[in-house]
Every structure is written in C-alpha cells, then in structure tokens.
Design a protein around this motif. Structure first.
Motif, short mmCIF file in Angstrom:
data_model
loop_
_atom_site.label_atom_id
_atom_site.label_comp_id
_atom_site.label_asym_id
_atom_site.label_seq_id
_atom_site.Cartn_x
_atom_site.Cartn_y
_atom_site.Cartn_z
N LEU A 1 0.82 -1.21 0.00
CA LEU A 1 0.00 0.00 0.00
C LEU A 1 0.86 1.26 0.00
O LEU A 1 0.71 2.12 -0.87
CB LEU A 1 -0.91 0.02 1.23
CG LEU A 1 -2.15 -0.87 1.22
CD1 LEU A 1 -2.78 -0.90 2.61
CD2 LEU A 1 -3.18 -0.36 0.20
N VAL A 2 1.75 1.39 0.99
CA VAL A 2 2.38 2.68 1.22
C VAL A 2 3.73 2.84 0.51
O VAL A 2 4.14 3.96 0.21
CB VAL A 2 2.55 2.96 2.73
CG1 VAL A 2 1.21 2.90 3.44
CG2 VAL A 2 3.52 1.99 3.37
N GLY B 1 -6.55 10.71 1.46
CA GLY B 1 -7.64 11.19 0.63
C GLY B 1 -7.93 10.35 -0.59
O GLY B 1 -8.88 10.63 -1.33
N GLU B 2 -7.16 9.30 -0.82
CA GLU B 2 -7.37 8.45 -1.99
C GLU B 2 -8.41 7.36 -1.71
O GLU B 2 -8.67 6.99 -0.56
CB GLU B 2 -6.06 7.84 -2.46
CG GLU B 2 -5.11 8.85 -3.06
CD GLU B 2 -3.93 8.22 -3.77
OE1 GLU B 2 -3.59 8.71 -4.86
OE2 GLU B 2 -3.35 7.24 -3.23
N GLN B 3 -8.99 6.85 -2.79
CA GLN B 3 -9.96 5.76 -2.72
C GLN B 3 -9.28 4.46 -3.14
O GLN B 3 -8.59 4.41 -4.16
CB GLN B 3 -11.16 6.04 -3.62
CG GLN B 3 -12.24 4.99 -3.56
CD GLN B 3 -13.53 5.42 -4.25
OE1 GLN B 3 -14.60 5.07 -3.81
NE2 GLN B 3 -13.43 6.18 -5.33
N VAL B 4 -9.47 3.41 -2.34
CA VAL B 4 -8.73 2.16 -2.51
C VAL B 4 -9.70 0.99 -2.66
O VAL B 4 -10.72 0.92 -1.96
CB VAL B 4 -7.81 1.90 -1.29
CG1 VAL B 4 -7.06 0.58 -1.44
CG2 VAL B 4 -6.83 3.05 -1.12
N GLN C 1 -7.64 -2.21 6.96
CA GLN C 1 -7.37 -1.41 8.16
C GLN C 1 -6.20 -0.46 7.95
O GLN C 1 -6.22 0.71 8.37
CB GLN C 1 -7.12 -2.33 9.35
CG GLN C 1 -8.33 -3.17 9.71
CD GLN C 1 -7.96 -4.35 10.61
OE1 GLN C 1 -7.79 -4.19 11.80
NE2 GLN C 1 -7.84 -5.53 10.02
N LEU C 2 -5.14 -0.95 7.30
CA LEU C 2 -3.96 -0.13 7.10
C LEU C 2 -4.22 1.00 6.10
O LEU C 2 -3.66 2.10 6.24
CB LEU C 2 -2.80 -0.99 6.63
CG LEU C 2 -2.27 -1.97 7.68
CD1 LEU C 2 -1.36 -3.01 7.04
CD2 LEU C 2 -1.52 -1.23 8.79
N ALA D 1 -3.78 4.94 6.99
CA ALA D 1 -2.90 5.73 6.14
C ALA D 1 -3.62 6.93 5.53
O ALA D 1 -2.98 7.72 4.82
CB ALA D 1 -2.32 4.87 5.03
N GLY D 2 -4.93 7.04 5.79
CA GLY D 2 -5.65 8.23 5.34
C GLY D 2 -6.54 8.04 4.14
O GLY D 2 -7.05 9.05 3.60
#
Length: 321
Positions: free
Chosen positions: A125-126, A134-137, A152-153, A157-158
């Motif tokens: 992810l990061v 602010g991103e959509q995942v 969860q992560l 992470a936002g």
C-alpha cells in the motif's frame, strides 16, 4: 523439546521430541510463544515450491514470536526454503540480527497471525502503491489475512474510502468487520459484471487497487481506476493469468506494479514488522485467527490447508503466562 516435524513432503507434520537447538555464531535461542501456519509453510511442505524439495525431517514455520533475553520478539526462518528448522517448536535458534523487538502490550498471537502477510499489505500500500491521504482504494480478496490487514492499514494511512471484495459470505463478513466502506461479492468471473459492482460501490474513480488475486477480479478493478491509477499485484489466488485489455491499460495510462516481500531489505522488513506490532498493540489492527496447542499441529495443519479455519491458525508451543 517438543516440535512439529515434516517427515514426508505432502503430509501434515507429526509432533515429536527433539534435542533443543544449539545456537551458532551470532544466533540466540528463542522460546517460541506463537507460530502461525502460513500459506508459504503449506506450499514449501508440499515439495513443489520454486525453492525445491526440502530435506526431511525438518521443523516448519517461516516466522514466529517468542522471548529472548527478556524481550518479546518476532523472528523469520528459512524453514522449507533452505536447510534448517523453523518456529513450530518450543525453541528456535535464530540470528540475533533478524529479531524484531515488539512494543509493550503487543499480543504475541495476534502479531504472529498478522506477521509477514500484514507486512505485505502495509508495504504494498504505502511503499509500492504510494498511497496518499484522501485516496480511494479497492482491496481484492479482503477476507484473507493480507486483505483484512490492507483494509485497516489503508484507513489508518488516510484513505477516504476503502472498497473490499471477497468470494464467500464468511470472507465478506471478515472484510466488513475490518472496516470496509463497502464489500463487493466476487461470486462471478464475468469481468463486466464485477466492474459494474466496483463502480457502484465507488465514490468516483479509484486511485489504487491492492490485488492478491489476479484473474477476473483484477481485470474488473482495473476498469474503475482513474487515469494514472495504480494496481499493485502481490498474488494469484484467483488465477495465474488476467484478462485485462490493452485498451484499459493504455487508455488511462495505468501503472501495473508487482510486489513481493522478498524485495524488501532487512531494515525495511524490520521497520514494517515493528509498525504492524505497534498498530496491533494500539488496537488499530487485528485479523481473524484461531489458536491451537503444538500437540494439535497435524489437525490444525489440515484445517488451514483445507480452508476450514476461521482465519490464520497460530500454534502455541509455550503459551504466554
């Protein structure tokens, strides 16, 4: 000491008495508290992995949690991939340089259940996926350990919205418990239908897809990515091939990225394990798991292998307390 042994490739381990390991140069003796039965353990023990056929008998367990020198530590093992024994025993000899000290309050069993699966979710992810606040995942296969951790992560992470997907009702329930904003059923291989479901669940175009499945789910998720969006693949549980169209990739200038824990440096891995353990200790990260005593290793192995467990099974050679 008591240990689980793989005596014949393709068969579950048997529990036996073995001499305690003697640490070599640079090694320490770890009293094992928790040893997860992971997909890599199951694969290596078949003798059909790309690591080759392991010499038997050997103690499986590619990772574990225990105590050494008054510290609670996570440790890796090459068991099944190279000569040597792993974590599914009362004690293991481990290079001191590979130990990761866990924070106070971290539950050894929960950290063992998370382990390298959560590291894969975190770093895909990061680090590889470059997730920004602010991103959509979209998280594919979100009922497994990698997927539950990723949901969860991504949130911590936002990510502003996390869309999960899973095949079975039980897996979808685990994804929902992990905190997904929406959960998409993966009960068809129709790419157009899956893409429609992802689009309906999304709040506009998707920025990042985390993909441990490949196959039709990955092709469908790619269709809802924004221009310049990223898809990080870290597995092929659905299929070794993917029917993604060239026009989908080219039309949006998508970035298709591969990920493996094997690419991480020792320092990156240790940092991620410590982060995962800290999130678990703070109550922000947990995955479905079961525990079983070491004596029940064979039955637990069969249940994990056959998909009959409620999450990751963790063996407890020396239960804490």
């Amino acid at each position: 000491m008591r240990a689980a042994e793989i005596r014949e490739c393709g068969r579950p381990p048997a529990v036996a008495e073995r001499k305690p390991p003697v640490p070599g140069d640079g090694e320490v003796l770890v009293d094992v508290l928790a040893a997860p039965i992971t997909p890599l353990d199951l694969l290596c023990a078949t003798g059909t992995s790309y690591f080759g056929t392991p010499a038997t008998p050997y103690v499986p367990g590619v990772q574990g949690v225990g105590t050494a020198g008054g510290r609670t530590v996570w440790f890796p093992s090459p068991a099944g991939m190279a000569p040597g024994d792993g974590s599914m025993a009362e004690a293991a000899a481990v290079p001191e340089s590979s130990l990761v000290e866990l924070p106070e309050g971290a539950d050894p069993v929960q950290v063992a259940a998370l382990g390298l699966s959560a590291v894969a979710a975190h770093m895909a992810l990061v680090w590889r996926g470059e997730l920004s606040a602010g991103e959509q995942v979209v998280v594919l296969g979100a009922g497994g350990v990698v997927g539950q951790a990723a949901v969860q992560l991504a949130r911590t992470a936002g990510a502003r919205r996390v869309i999960a997907s899973a095949r079975s009702p039980q897996a979808r329930e685990r994804a929902a418990r992990a905190g997904a904003d929406a959960v998409v059923p993966l009960d068809t291989a129709d790419v157009a239908e899956l893409a429609r479901r992802f689009a309906d669940a999304a709040d506009g175009p998707v920025d990042l897809v985390l993909d441990p499945l490949f196959g039709a789910p990955a092709a469908a998720a790619a269709r809802v990515l924004r221009p310049g969006g990223r898809l990080v693949n870290l597995g092929s549980s659905a299929d070794e091939t993917c029917p993604i169209e060239s026009s989908t990739i080219r039309g949006k200038s998508l970035r298709l990225l591969g990920y493996t824990n094997n690419e991480l440096s020792a320092a990156q891995r240790a940092s991620s394990v410590a982060f995962i353990a800290g999130e678990a200790a703070a109550g922000r990260l947990a995955v479905a798991h079961e525990t079983a005593p070491l004596e029940d290793a064979a039955a637990a192995w069969r249940r994990q292998r056959d998909g009959r467990a409620e999450g990751r099974i963790v063996l407890t050679p020396r239960p804490a307390g």
